[in-house]
Design a protein around this motif. Sequence first.
Motif, PDB file in Angstrom:
ATOM      1  N   GLN A  26       0.844  -1.174   0.058  1.00 27.83           N
ATOM      2  CA  GLN A  26      -0.207   0.048  -0.018  1.00 27.83           C
ATOM      3  C   GLN A  26       0.931   1.342   0.119  1.00 27.83           C
ATOM      4  O   GLN A  26       0.578   2.123  -0.765  1.00 27.83           O
ATOM      5  CB  GLN A  26      -1.036  -0.014   1.311  1.00 27.83           C
ATOM      6  CG  GLN A  26      -2.006  -0.913   1.082  1.00 27.83           C
ATOM      7  CD  GLN A  26      -2.733  -0.869   2.447  1.00 27.83           C
ATOM      8  OE1 GLN A  26      -2.302  -1.230   3.443  1.00 27.83           O
ATOM      9  NE2 GLN A  26      -4.381  -0.903   2.132  1.00 27.83           N
ATOM     10  N   THR A  27       2.043   1.228   0.628  1.00 28.94           N
ATOM     11  CA  THR A  27       2.726   2.215   0.755  1.00 28.94           C
ATOM     12  C   THR A  27       3.836   2.463  -0.605  1.00 28.94           C
ATOM     13  O   THR A  27       4.133   3.528  -1.033  1.00 28.94           O
ATOM     14  CB  THR A  27       4.084   1.884   1.622  1.00 28.94           C
ATOM     15  OG1 THR A  27       3.119   2.058   2.976  1.00 28.94           O
ATOM     16  CG2 THR A  27       4.815   3.292   1.875  1.00 28.94           C
ATOM     17  N   ASN A  28       4.045   1.127  -1.313  1.00 23.97           N
ATOM     18  CA  ASN A  28       4.753   1.344  -2.559  1.00 23.97           C
ATOM     19  C   ASN A  28       4.383   0.078  -3.369  1.00 23.97           C
ATOM     20  O   ASN A  28       5.149  -0.990  -3.009  1.00 23.97           O
ATOM     21  CB  ASN A  28       6.433   1.480  -2.199  1.00 23.97           C
ATOM     22  CG  ASN A  28       6.987   1.434  -3.491  1.00 23.97           C
ATOM     23  OD1 ASN A  28       6.381   1.437  -4.788  1.00 23.97           O
ATOM     24  ND2 ASN A  28       8.231   1.266  -3.544  1.00 23.97           N
ATOM     25  N   GLY A  29       3.425   0.333  -4.319  1.00 23.82           N
ATOM     26  CA  GLY A  29       2.885  -0.922  -5.239  1.00 23.82           C
ATOM     27  C   GLY A  29       3.959  -1.435  -6.036  1.00 23.82           C
ATOM     28  O   GLY A  29       3.962  -2.527  -6.707  1.00 23.82           O
ATOM     29  N   ARG A  30       5.008  -0.252  -6.227  1.00 21.16           N
ATOM     30  CA  ARG A  30       6.191  -1.044  -7.220  1.00 21.16           C
ATOM     31  C   ARG A  30       7.169  -1.488  -6.781  1.00 21.16           C
ATOM     32  O   ARG A  30       8.154  -1.829  -7.416  1.00 21.16           O
ATOM     33  CB  ARG A  30       6.496   0.183  -7.800  1.00 21.16           C
ATOM     34  CG  ARG A  30       5.348   0.971  -8.697  1.00 21.16           C
ATOM     35  CD  ARG A  30       5.760   1.946  -9.703  1.00 21.16           C
ATOM     36  NE  ARG A  30       6.583   1.704 -10.559  1.00 21.16           N
ATOM     37  CZ  ARG A  30       7.345   2.600 -11.540  1.00 21.16           C
ATOM     38  NH1 ARG A  30       6.836   3.882 -11.634  1.00 21.16           N
ATOM     39  NH2 ARG A  30       8.089   2.030 -12.556  1.00 21.16           N
ATOM     40  N   ALA A  65      -1.309   3.832 -10.387  1.00 17.75           N
ATOM     41  CA  ALA A  65      -0.805   4.939 -10.247  1.00 17.75           C
ATOM     42  C   ALA A  65      -1.387   6.190  -9.647  1.00 17.75           C
ATOM     43  O   ALA A  65      -2.756   6.397  -9.986  1.00 17.75           O
ATOM     44  CB  ALA A  65      -0.078   5.460 -11.513  1.00 17.75           C
ATOM     45  N   VAL A  66      -0.862   6.834  -8.692  1.00 18.52           N
ATOM     46  CA  VAL A  66      -1.851   7.968  -7.867  1.00 18.52           C
ATOM     47  C   VAL A  66      -1.369   9.113  -8.843  1.00 18.52           C
ATOM     48  O   VAL A  66      -0.058   9.596  -8.917  1.00 18.52           O
ATOM     49  CB  VAL A  66      -1.297   8.069  -6.550  1.00 18.52           C
ATOM     50  CG1 VAL A  66      -1.976   9.331  -5.928  1.00 18.52           C
ATOM     51  CG2 VAL A  66      -1.480   6.853  -5.711  1.00 18.52           C
ATOM     52  N   VAL A  67      -2.363   9.745  -9.207  1.00 19.56           N
ATOM     53  CA  VAL A  67      -2.240  10.960 -10.258  1.00 19.56           C
ATOM     54  C   VAL A  67      -2.742  12.272  -9.571  1.00 19.56           C
ATOM     55  O   VAL A  67      -3.744  12.242  -9.041  1.00 19.56           O
ATOM     56  CB  VAL A  67      -2.812  10.766 -11.718  1.00 19.56           C
ATOM     57  CG1 VAL A  67      -2.907  11.866 -12.428  1.00 19.56           C
ATOM     58  CG2 VAL A  67      -2.328   9.626 -12.339  1.00 19.56           C
ATOM     59  N   ASP A  68      -1.954  13.335  -9.706  1.00 19.83           N
ATOM     60  CA  ASP A  68      -2.503  14.805  -9.438  1.00 19.83           C
ATOM     61  C   ASP A  68      -3.669  14.874 -10.111  1.00 19.83           C
ATOM     62  O   ASP A  68      -3.487  15.279 -11.325  1.00 19.83           O
ATOM     63  CB  ASP A  68      -1.342  15.685  -9.312  1.00 19.83           C
ATOM     64  CG  ASP A  68      -1.717  16.956  -8.862  1.00 19.83           C
ATOM     65  OD1 ASP A  68      -3.074  17.219  -8.398  1.00 19.83           O
ATOM     66  OD2 ASP A  68      -0.965  18.140  -9.064  1.00 19.83           O
ATOM     67  N   PRO A  69      -5.064  15.118  -9.606  1.00 13.79           N
ATOM     68  CA  PRO A  69      -5.983  15.352 -10.700  1.00 13.79           C
ATOM     69  C   PRO A  69      -5.874  16.890 -11.168  1.00 13.79           C
ATOM     70  O   PRO A  69      -6.150  16.804 -12.293  1.00 13.79           O
ATOM     71  CB  PRO A  69      -7.344  15.348  -9.563  1.00 13.79           C
ATOM     72  CG  PRO A  69      -6.685  14.619  -8.189  1.00 13.79           C
ATOM     73  CD  PRO A  69      -5.160  14.959  -8.129  1.00 13.79           C
ATOM     74  N   ALA A  70      -5.371  17.529 -10.600  1.00 15.39           N
ATOM     75  CA  ALA A  70      -5.096  19.072 -11.160  1.00 15.39           C
ATOM     76  C   ALA A  70      -4.193  19.044 -12.359  1.00 15.39           C
ATOM     77  O   ALA A  70      -4.556  19.758 -13.293  1.00 15.39           O
ATOM     78  CB  ALA A  70      -4.647  19.996 -10.014  1.00 15.39           C
ATOM     79  N   ALA A  71      -3.451  18.121 -12.198  1.00 19.58           N
ATOM     80  CA  ALA A  71      -2.397  18.042 -13.306  1.00 19.58           C
ATOM     81  C   ALA A  71      -2.870  17.446 -14.433  1.00 19.58           C
ATOM     82  O   ALA A  71      -2.232  17.768 -15.827  1.00 19.58           O
ATOM     83  CB  ALA A  71      -1.256  17.269 -12.852  1.00 19.58           C
ATOM     84  N   GLY A 158      -2.982   9.734   5.395  1.00 19.01           N
ATOM     85  CA  GLY A 158      -2.046  10.798   4.947  1.00 19.01           C
ATOM     86  C   GLY A 158      -0.762  10.404   4.435  1.00 19.01           C
ATOM     87  O   GLY A 158      -0.267  11.331   4.233  1.00 19.01           O
ATOM     88  N   ARG A 159      -0.439   9.216   3.998  1.00 23.59           N
ATOM     89  CA  ARG A 159       0.718   8.638   3.732  1.00 23.59           C
ATOM     90  C   ARG A 159       1.117   9.239   2.396  1.00 23.59           C
ATOM     91  O   ARG A 159       0.251   8.911   1.472  1.00 23.59           O
ATOM     92  CB  ARG A 159       0.982   7.023   3.731  1.00 23.59           C
ATOM     93  CG  ARG A 159       1.197   6.735   5.188  1.00 23.59           C
ATOM     94  CD  ARG A 159       1.520   5.117   4.831  1.00 23.59           C
ATOM     95  NE  ARG A 159       0.653   4.587   6.095  1.00 23.59           N
ATOM     96  CZ  ARG A 159       0.563   3.351   5.986  1.00 23.59           C
ATOM     97  NH1 ARG A 159       0.984   2.570   4.923  1.00 23.59           N
ATOM     98  NH2 ARG A 159      -0.121   2.680   6.922  1.00 23.59           N
ATOM     99  N   SER A 160       1.967   9.815   1.944  1.00 25.15           N
ATOM    100  CA  SER A 160       2.391  10.077   0.690  1.00 25.15           C
ATOM    101  C   SER A 160       2.512   8.916  -0.207  1.00 25.15           C
ATOM    102  O   SER A 160       3.251   7.965   0.196  1.00 25.15           O
ATOM    103  CB  SER A 160       3.618  11.359   0.632  1.00 25.15           C
ATOM    104  OG  SER A 160       4.692  10.546   1.036  1.00 25.15           O
ATOM    105  N   GLU A 161       2.364   8.977  -1.408  1.00 25.47           N
ATOM    106  CA  GLU A 161       2.590   7.978  -2.201  1.00 25.47           C
ATOM    107  C   GLU A 161       3.595   7.804  -2.862  1.00 25.47           C
ATOM    108  O   GLU A 161       4.049   8.647  -3.494  1.00 25.47           O
ATOM    109  CB  GLU A 161       1.307   7.537  -3.318  1.00 25.47           C
ATOM    110  CG  GLU A 161      -0.109   7.663  -2.526  1.00 25.47           C
ATOM    111  CD  GLU A 161      -0.354   6.337  -1.862  1.00 25.47           C
ATOM    112  OE1 GLU A 161       0.065   5.294  -2.161  1.00 25.47           O
ATOM    113  OE2 GLU A 161      -1.323   6.388  -0.923  1.00 25.47           O
TER     114      GLU A 161
END
Length: 161
Positions: A26-30, A65-71, A158-161
Motif C-alpha cells: 500500500q505504501t509502494n505498490g512498485r 498509479a496515484v495521479v494529481d487530479p489538477a495536473a 495521509g501517507r504520501s504515495e
Amino acid sequence: MRRPVPAPAPEADIDAVDQQLLTLLQTNGRASYAELARQVGLSAPAVHERVGKLESAGVITGYTAVVDPAAVGLGVTALIGIIDSDEVDDVGMLEAMSDLPQVQDCWRTAGTEGYVLKVRVTDIPALEDTINALNRVRGVSRTRTTVVLSTKWEGRHGRSE
C-alpha cells in the motif's frame, strides 16, 4: 466506459507476514519482490507466492498509479450524496453511476443518503452537468453536494504515495 462493480472479497487467512506485505504494498505498490522479501525476512520466491495468493483470494484487487487530479485538468472535487426515491433500482443506479467517468468512488451508506460519490471534474459547470445527469437516473430522488475546497491528504492516514 463502464466500470465493473467488484464483488466482495471472500475472507482470507491473513497472518502477520501477509499483513506486513499488504502494508508495504500500500505504501509502494512498485516494490520488487526482493525488496519486500528483505523487509519481511523471507526469500523473494516466498514473497512472490504469498502476493500471488493474496491476489488470487481477492485481497489485493489491483495496482494503480496515484495521479494529481489538477495536473490532468480535474480541478474540482465534490462529494455527492444520492437520496433514493421509492422506486429505487440499485442495479440500474449502480450501472448508471458507473457509466459516468466523473464518478471516481461510490460508497453505499446508511442514513438519509443511500450512496455517496466522489466526483472529479474540470470546473463548476462540469460539476453542474454531472449533478444534472445523476438527478436524471431512475431511482434518484435528489442529490446533496459538498464541494471540496482543498485536500489535505487522500489514502490511508495521509501517507504520501
